[in-house]
Write a protein that holds these residues in place. Structure first.
Motif, PDB file in Angstrom:
ATOM      1  N   ALA A  31     126.377 121.225  -4.166  1.00 33.98           N
ATOM      2  CA  ALA A  31     125.181 121.950  -4.583  1.00 33.98           C
ATOM      3  C   ALA A  31     124.525 122.667  -3.417  1.00 33.98           C
ATOM      4  N   ASN A  41     119.520 123.960 -10.105  1.00 31.49           N
ATOM      5  CA  ASN A  41     120.373 124.500  -9.062  1.00 31.49           C
ATOM      6  C   ASN A  41     119.917 125.934  -8.779  1.00 31.49           C
ATOM      7  N   PHE A 104     124.044 122.888 -12.689  1.00 28.65           N
ATOM      8  CA  PHE A 104     125.022 122.142 -11.903  1.00 28.65           C
ATOM      9  C   PHE A 104     126.315 122.015 -12.709  1.00 28.65           C
ATOM     10  N   LYS A 114     126.179 115.952  -8.375  1.00 29.48           N
ATOM     11  CA  LYS A 114     125.539 117.254  -8.561  1.00 29.48           C
ATOM     12  C   LYS A 114     126.273 118.251  -7.679  1.00 29.48           C
ATOM     13  N   ASP A 116     127.674 122.369  -7.207  1.00 24.24           N
ATOM     14  CA  ASP A 116     127.261 123.727  -7.513  1.00 24.24           C
ATOM     15  C   ASP A 116     127.959 124.224  -8.779  1.00 24.24           C
TER      16      ASP A 116
END
Length: 167
Positions: A31, A41, A104, A114, A116
């Motif tokens: 993330a 995010n 996420f 978590k 990206d």
């Protein structure tokens, strides 16, 4: 072998595969901000989906760049849209168009992580937008979408306000 044993072995196999999958992800796939406890995010300016229009995923079926002049806020995130009509559709029902799990990776959330969300690794399931960290992970996620969503929906309340580095 009874069905409980089979189910346990299947779950164990899935967890081992998932752990291996996470181990192969590049460090950059994590993330955006490793220390953030936000459930969204976002980039440093609070922009969601890297400026991609969330409504366009539903209407034109491809990631489409939003324009700064067509912006709306929802739950602390700024979203950009390709047109005023898309912005207005989002404002009328933001929960319909906002990405699940705060943008996420859906497979990551299923595995208590978590990661990206890649704007190009997406899928609409039951009228909801899901992102994955990349297309290889999305392919794995797609092998059992229903099962992965059950896991992710169970995991999300526990991890959504935790920093990615702590997971």
């Amino acid at each position: 072998m009874n069905t409980t044993s089979i189910a346990r072995r299947s779950l164990l196999a899935a967890l081992i595969i998932g752990a291996g999958l996470l181990a192969t992800l590049p460090q950059l796939a994590l993330a955006y901000e490793q220390n953030s406890t936000s459930e969204l995010n976002l980039d440093q300016q609070g922009l969601a989906l890297q400026g991609i229009d969330p409504v366009a995923y539903f209407t034109v079926g491809v990631p489409t760049a939003g324009k700064p002049e067509f912006t709306a806020k929802h739950r602390g995130a700024s979203y950009r849209f390709a047109s005023a009509a898309n912005r207005d559709a989002f404002k009328a029902d933001p929960n319909k168009f906002a990405p699940q799990y705060g943008g996420f990776c859906a497979m990551g959330v299923a595995l208590d992580k978590k990661l990206d969300g890649d704007i190009n690794a997406w899928k609409i399931v039951d009228n909801k937008l899901y992102l994955n960290v990349n297309k290889d992970v999305q392919k794995k996620w797609s092998e059992d979408i229903a099962g992965n969503l059950v896991k992710a929906n169970s995991s999300w309340p526990e991890i959504k306000n935790r920093a990615p580095k702590d997971l």
